[in-house]
Design a protein around this motif. Structure first.
Motif, mmCIF file in Angstrom:
data_model
loop_
_atom_site.group_PDB
_atom_site.id
_atom_site.type_symbol
_atom_site.label_atom_id
_atom_site.label_comp_id
_atom_site.label_asym_id
_atom_site.label_seq_id
_atom_site.Cartn_x
_atom_site.Cartn_y
_atom_site.Cartn_z
ATOM 1 N N TRP A 1 0.845 -1.190 0.000
ATOM 2 C CA TRP A 1 0.000 0.000 0.000
ATOM 3 C C TRP A 1 0.885 1.247 0.000
ATOM 4 N N TYR A 2 0.277 2.372 -0.303
ATOM 5 C CA TYR A 2 0.995 3.643 -0.169
ATOM 6 C C TYR A 2 0.116 4.628 0.596
ATOM 7 N N ARG A 3 0.680 5.199 1.655
ATOM 8 C CA ARG A 3 0.001 6.251 2.403
ATOM 9 C C ARG A 3 1.012 7.347 2.731
ATOM 10 N N GLY A 4 0.641 8.588 2.424
ATOM 11 C CA GLY A 4 1.490 9.719 2.757
ATOM 12 C C GLY A 4 1.482 10.008 4.248
ATOM 13 N N ARG A 5 2.399 10.858 4.663
ATOM 14 C CA ARG A 5 2.524 11.172 6.086
ATOM 15 C C ARG A 5 1.222 11.725 6.653
ATOM 16 N N SER A 6 0.487 12.507 5.875
ATOM 17 C CA SER A 6 -0.741 13.143 6.359
ATOM 18 C C SER A 6 -1.837 12.137 6.684
ATOM 19 N N TYR A 7 -1.704 10.906 6.196
ATOM 20 C CA TYR A 7 -2.692 9.867 6.510
ATOM 21 C C TYR A 7 -2.875 9.730 8.014
ATOM 22 N N TYR A 8 -1.791 9.905 8.759
ATOM 23 C CA TYR A 8 -1.846 9.744 10.209
ATOM 24 C C TYR A 8 -2.176 11.040 10.948
ATOM 25 N N ASP A 9 -2.569 12.070 10.216
ATOM 26 C CA ASP A 9 -3.030 13.290 10.885
ATOM 27 C C ASP A 9 -4.428 13.128 11.467
ATOM 28 N N LEU A 10 -5.194 12.143 10.971
ATOM 29 C CA LEU A 10 -6.524 11.894 11.523
ATOM 30 C C LEU A 10 -6.371 11.439 12.973
ATOM 31 N N ALA A 11 -7.205 11.977 13.847
ATOM 32 C CA ALA A 11 -6.984 11.869 15.298
ATOM 33 C C ALA A 11 -6.808 10.434 15.790
ATOM 34 N N ARG B 1 -5.978 7.709 14.149
ATOM 35 C CA ARG B 1 -4.963 6.876 13.506
ATOM 36 C C ARG B 1 -3.588 7.096 14.139
ATOM 37 N N GLY B 2 -2.729 6.106 13.989
ATOM 38 C CA GLY B 2 -1.346 6.246 14.415
ATOM 39 C C GLY B 2 -1.105 6.032 15.889
ATOM 40 N N GLN B 3 -2.112 5.538 16.619
ATOM 41 C CA GLN B 3 -1.961 5.259 18.045
ATOM 42 C C GLN B 3 -2.399 3.825 18.319
ATOM 43 N N TRP B 4 -1.566 3.080 19.047
ATOM 44 C CA TRP B 4 -1.927 1.714 19.391
ATOM 45 C C TRP B 4 -3.242 1.676 20.160
ATOM 46 N N ALA B 5 -3.483 2.662 21.022
ATOM 47 C CA ALA B 5 -4.662 2.641 21.887
ATOM 48 C C ALA B 5 -5.958 2.775 21.109
ATOM 49 N N SER B 6 -5.970 3.556 20.029
ATOM 50 C CA SER B 6 -7.221 3.810 19.317
ATOM 51 C C SER B 6 -7.331 3.060 17.998
ATOM 52 N N GLU B 7 -6.213 2.933 17.266
ATOM 53 C CA GLU B 7 -6.287 2.258 15.964
ATOM 54 C C GLU B 7 -6.049 0.763 16.090
ATOM 55 N N GLY B 8 -5.228 0.384 17.052
ATOM 56 C CA GLY B 8 -5.005 -1.035 17.297
ATOM 57 C C GLY B 8 -3.809 -1.628 16.593
ATOM 58 N N ASN C 1 9.031 1.029 11.350
ATOM 59 C CA ASN C 1 8.412 2.240 10.813
ATOM 60 C C ASN C 1 9.500 3.006 10.079
ATOM 61 N N VAL C 2 9.403 3.018 8.754
ATOM 62 C CA VAL C 2 10.480 3.583 7.929
ATOM 63 C C VAL C 2 10.134 4.922 7.298
ATOM 64 N N ALA C 3 8.866 5.367 7.392
ATOM 65 C CA ALA C 3 8.508 6.579 6.657
ATOM 66 C C ALA C 3 7.461 7.459 7.326
ATOM 67 N N HIS C 4 6.825 7.021 8.424
ATOM 68 C CA HIS C 4 5.712 7.766 9.001
ATOM 69 C C HIS C 4 6.063 8.189 10.428
ATOM 70 N N THR C 5 6.720 9.325 10.523
ATOM 71 C CA THR C 5 7.270 9.783 11.807
ATOM 72 C C THR C 5 6.222 10.430 12.710
ATOM 73 N N ASN C 6 4.959 10.404 12.296
ATOM 74 C CA ASN C 6 3.878 10.904 13.143
ATOM 75 C C ASN C 6 2.969 9.760 13.608
ATOM 76 N N SER C 7 3.513 8.549 13.626
ATOM 77 C CA SER C 7 2.729 7.375 14.030
ATOM 78 C C SER C 7 3.520 6.505 14.990
ATOM 79 N N TYR D 1 7.245 6.321 16.930
ATOM 80 C CA TYR D 1 7.313 7.783 16.978
ATOM 81 C C TYR D 1 6.151 8.304 17.807
ATOM 82 N N LYS D 2 6.267 9.523 18.257
ATOM 83 C CA LYS D 2 5.180 10.163 18.980
ATOM 84 C C LYS D 2 4.103 10.593 17.991
ATOM 85 N N LYS D 3 2.875 10.264 18.313
ATOM 86 C CA LYS D 3 1.753 10.657 17.470
ATOM 87 C C LYS D 3 1.621 12.170 17.434
#
Length: 385
Positions: A155-165, A167-174, A205-211, A363-365
């Motif tokens: 798949w391909y997802r840009g960094r902004s994909y994880y800007d949604l509240a 996403r990018g957190q183990w606690a909420s996205e799983g 995690n090689v490309a999404h530093t906000n997740s 990384y820190k969300k």
């Protein structure tokens, strides 16, 4: 006619609307629930529905008279909503991933058994005619024993994909790409090749530093009969070219649909077996196509299961099997060792809290958008057919 309540008004909502509304009058969407009422109303208006917008799913279940609830909210809410709907007289279709933990999957399964109501887990790729036919061919044994399976969940997802509240957190996205994206292909792996006995995996995690989560995973699976499978999932592959290869004794059966078959020369090198390829293709085409495909196939199956009082195609146990494979990948990666299946109930990776405590937080969300101004889904180039 079955009355359907949709819970969640995100990008997948229109797919569920079309699935149920396309059943020739056997189902009708009577309400949509969303955190923001304007989102629910917009979904209703865009689809031209005679339905009501809600912000409280409990009120909606009580007021709408629904007998089917379709859950499309973030994974961390699936168990709560599903169990409530089942206990209040509704049959449930729940989007994948089924839940962020095996414990929650088991609670959903138990609620379905206790109430007698149907629980169907979304795995729409099973309801695509080429995939269904390939499954039937593997079962028939026409291509011989399954030796090796290769899964490329690219798949391909840009960094902004994880800007949604959420996403990018183990606690909420799983979980990351293994949990949210490869779930499609891992479901097909479990369905078509069965469950392995051992899993060895690595994640990063090689490309999404906000997740906090992984955007890349690789796993090797060993089966009790001696066969193997290899799973690769990531969010960094341009073109999103996804593929499944089932290498059998006499041929490769591939998704997107392709066959290859060789016969060995005297020196062991291959020569294409055109005669057997024709036999395979004839057998493939002889399997009747599905009447409804994708989400519509699951909506049709759920309605028929209710009307005929029979099991659904993809029940809670099937959804749980997919989650157990994912948790085995996570456990192996986190502990740096080969993991045996099945996972026990006292295993840390049985509970959501255990997973969150054991998994690396890469990384820190950052980025906490409530919603995107435009939330467009772009299908993978293979489209799984």
């Amino acid at each position: 006619m079955h009355k359907v309540l949709l819970i969640g008004a995100g990008s997948i909502c229109r797919t569920h609307i079309d699935a149920f509304e396309g059943l020739h009058g056997r189902a009708k969407v009577v309400g949509i629930v969303a955190r923001h009422q304007e989102s629910a109303q917009k979904a209703i208006d865009n689809a031209g529905l005679d339905a009501k917008a809600y912000t409280d799913y409990k009120q909606a279940i009580a007021d709408s008279g629904c007998d089917i609830v379709s859950v499309m909210t973030p994974p961390d809410t699936h168990k709560e909503i599903t169990v409530y709907a089942l206990e209040h007289g509704c049959h449930v279709m729940v989007e994948k991933p089924m839940a962020p933990s095996l414990q929650e999957c088991d609670e959903m399964i138990e609620a379905a058994k206790r109430t007698g109501n149907k629980l169907e887990v979304v795995a729409q790729s099973r309801c695509l005619t080429p995939i269904y036919r390939t499954k039937r061919l593997i079962e028939s044994g026409i291509a011989g024993k399954l030796l090796y399976t290769q899964i490329n969940s690219f798949w391909y997802r840009g960094r902004s994909y994880y800007d949604l509240a959420w996403r990018g957190q183990w606690a909420s996205e799983g979980g990351g790409c293994t949990f949210v994206h490869a779930v499609h292909h891992i479901d097909l792996l479990a369905w078509m090749a069965g469950m392995p006995s051992q899993v060895s995996a690595m994640i990063g995690n090689v490309a999404h530093t906000n997740s906090e989560e992984e955007d890349l995973s690789m796993a090797m699976l060993r089966y009790p009969n001696g066969s193997f499978a290899q799973l690769s999932a990531n969010l960094v592959c341009h073109g999103q070219k996804q593929a499944l290869t089932f290498a059998c004794e006499k041929a490769n059966l591939e998704i997107p649909h392709a066959f290859s078959a060789d016969t060995p020369l005297e020196n062991g090198f291959p020569k294409e077996n055109t005669e057997f390829l024709q036999e395979l293709n004839d057998a493939f085409e002889a399997i009747p196509p599905l009447e409804y495909e994708g989400h519509a196939g699951l909506a049709d199956d759920l309605v028929r299961a209710i009307d005929e009082d029979r099991p659904v195609l993809i029940d809670g146990e099937a959804g749980r099997a997919t989650m157990e494979l994912i948790m085995a990948v996570y456990k192996s990666a986190a502990e740096g060792r080969t993991v045996d299946l099945p996972l026990a109930k006292d295993d840390p990776f049985y509970t959501r809290e255990g997973v969150q405590a054991k998994m690396p937080h890469f990384y820190k969300k950052t980025g906490f958008l409530a919603k995107f101004a435009k939330d467009e889904i772009v299908l993978a180039s293979s489209n799984m057919k």
